[in-house]
Design a protein around this motif. Sequence first.
Motif, mmCIF file in Angstrom:
data_model
loop_
_atom_site.group_PDB
_atom_site.id
_atom_site.type_symbol
_atom_site.label_atom_id
_atom_site.label_comp_id
_atom_site.label_asym_id
_atom_site.label_seq_id
_atom_site.Cartn_x
_atom_site.Cartn_y
_atom_site.Cartn_z
ATOM 1 N N ARG A 245 0.743 -1.168 0.035
ATOM 2 C CA ARG A 245 -0.020 0.030 0.093
ATOM 3 C C ARG A 245 0.862 1.544 0.006
ATOM 4 N NH1 ARG A 245 -4.238 0.861 4.979
ATOM 5 N NH2 ARG A 245 -1.986 1.296 5.960
ATOM 6 N N ALA A 246 2.060 1.378 0.745
ATOM 7 C CA ALA A 246 2.748 2.336 0.790
ATOM 8 C C ALA A 246 3.557 2.766 -0.672
ATOM 9 C CB ALA A 246 3.937 2.191 1.958
ATOM 10 N N VAL A 247 3.715 1.823 -1.480
ATOM 11 C CA VAL A 247 4.495 2.130 -2.636
ATOM 12 C C VAL A 247 3.257 2.073 -3.936
ATOM 13 C CG1 VAL A 247 6.499 1.037 -2.012
ATOM 14 C CG2 VAL A 247 4.914 -0.412 -3.193
ATOM 15 N N VAL A 248 1.927 1.757 -3.675
ATOM 16 C CA VAL A 248 1.178 1.671 -4.850
ATOM 17 C C VAL A 248 1.060 2.755 -5.784
ATOM 18 C CG1 VAL A 248 -0.906 2.394 -3.641
ATOM 19 C CG2 VAL A 248 -1.035 0.548 -5.424
ATOM 20 N N LEU A 249 1.100 4.033 -5.043
ATOM 21 C CA LEU A 249 1.080 5.262 -5.592
ATOM 22 C C LEU A 249 2.602 5.643 -6.461
ATOM 23 C CD1 LEU A 249 -0.783 7.705 -3.409
ATOM 24 C CD2 LEU A 249 -1.636 6.800 -5.655
ATOM 25 N N GLU A 250 3.467 4.651 -6.275
ATOM 26 C CA GLU A 250 4.783 4.903 -6.799
ATOM 27 C C GLU A 250 5.556 6.094 -6.449
ATOM 28 O OE1 GLU A 250 4.997 3.870 -11.036
ATOM 29 O OE2 GLU A 250 4.341 1.647 -10.395
ATOM 30 N N PRO A 251 5.594 6.220 -5.009
ATOM 31 C CA PRO A 251 6.217 7.547 -4.509
ATOM 32 C C PRO A 251 7.514 7.705 -4.854
ATOM 33 C CG PRO A 251 5.867 5.915 -2.810
ATOM 34 C CD PRO A 251 5.350 5.250 -3.989
ATOM 35 N N SER B 249 12.996 -0.315 -3.749
ATOM 36 C CA SER B 249 13.717 1.139 -3.705
ATOM 37 C C SER B 249 14.499 1.242 -5.011
ATOM 38 C CB SER B 249 14.684 1.349 -2.794
ATOM 39 O OG SER B 249 15.268 2.601 -2.990
ATOM 40 N N ASP B 250 14.973 -0.026 -5.721
ATOM 41 C CA ASP B 250 15.800 -0.028 -6.746
ATOM 42 C C ASP B 250 14.649 -0.111 -7.899
ATOM 43 O OD1 ASP B 250 18.167 -0.422 -5.330
ATOM 44 O OD2 ASP B 250 18.329 -2.415 -5.404
ATOM 45 N N ARG B 251 13.817 -0.663 -7.781
ATOM 46 C CA ARG B 251 12.674 -0.975 -8.852
ATOM 47 C C ARG B 251 11.961 0.295 -9.188
ATOM 48 N NH1 ARG B 251 7.329 -4.840 -8.566
ATOM 49 N NH2 ARG B 251 6.223 -3.855 -10.504
ATOM 50 N N LEU B 252 11.468 1.162 -8.023
ATOM 51 C CA LEU B 252 10.996 2.422 -8.208
ATOM 52 C C LEU B 252 11.996 3.651 -8.304
ATOM 53 C CD1 LEU B 252 8.225 2.070 -5.566
ATOM 54 C CD2 LEU B 252 7.841 1.627 -7.801
ATOM 55 N N GLY B 253 13.272 3.273 -8.146
ATOM 56 C CA GLY B 253 14.134 4.549 -8.095
ATOM 57 C C GLY B 253 13.871 5.517 -7.050
#
Length: 283
Positions: free
Chosen positions: A162-168, A196-200
């Motif tokens: 949920r914390a990364v679903v908006l791709e922050p 972290s690596d995937r989303l940068g």
Amino acid sequence: MPTPTSAASTVAALDLRDVSLGYGDFTVLSGIDLRVAPGQVVAIMGSSGSGKTTLLRAATGQLKPRNGAVRVFGEDVAAQSLSGLQALRQRMGVLFQQGALFTDLDVFENVAFPLREHKSLPEAELIARVLDKLDAVGLRAAAHLRVSEISGGMARRVALARAVVLEPELILYDEPFAGLDPISLGITARLIRHLSDRLGCASVLITHDIQESFAIADHVYLVGQGELKASGTPADLSRSQDPYVRQFLDGAADGPVAFHYPETPAFAAWRRRHGVADKETQA
């Protein structure tokens, strides 16, 4: 992992310069310099009560600095209007210590909640994005389960999805390893590094877990006794002979960290109102 040169050439996701923070008459931290570049995993460590969560509150704009500046994506957080602060927060993700899942929603809808609140996506696209994030944390096939039907470790992974679903662009983790069994702890640490690596994105861990944090962090800041005690790579801190660093890393009972909480002006005032003598007078 970003090199020092590349990190220095980009606008920091989070940048604190000579920051002092506190509550009432009590200053928790002072003179804090801290920088987190995009793509970095940074651990902010310290003993309980050292001010780690206070730094998180400053980063999200819940607490204004007494001195210095807190900048997120180059913007001074304290200078933002309410709408400006909300815009900055929408570029962040926060994993709360207790997960804070909605118990009346299933796993899928918990992860979908930020998308339904902040985006207007076609349902097919929303489903695809939620399932992608659940797949990233190994829980795609648990989408239909209720929160009461999953373990504590699984719940932490749902909260991470949920914390990364908006791709922050910046993710703040408040004690992400607290209460996890060894297997779930290792899985969670690897997921944080992977995402972290995937989303940068920049990732900040508020933690006192040394082993797992050192395994995934690019940089570590150690706070204590109201100040920044040390900073550097995990290898730098492991080699340090500073007494405070060594006491923290080795878990030693003897050292610079005192057992007793320091007396503050607020406590002194409370003591006087209740007619309680100070310890020196009692002695």
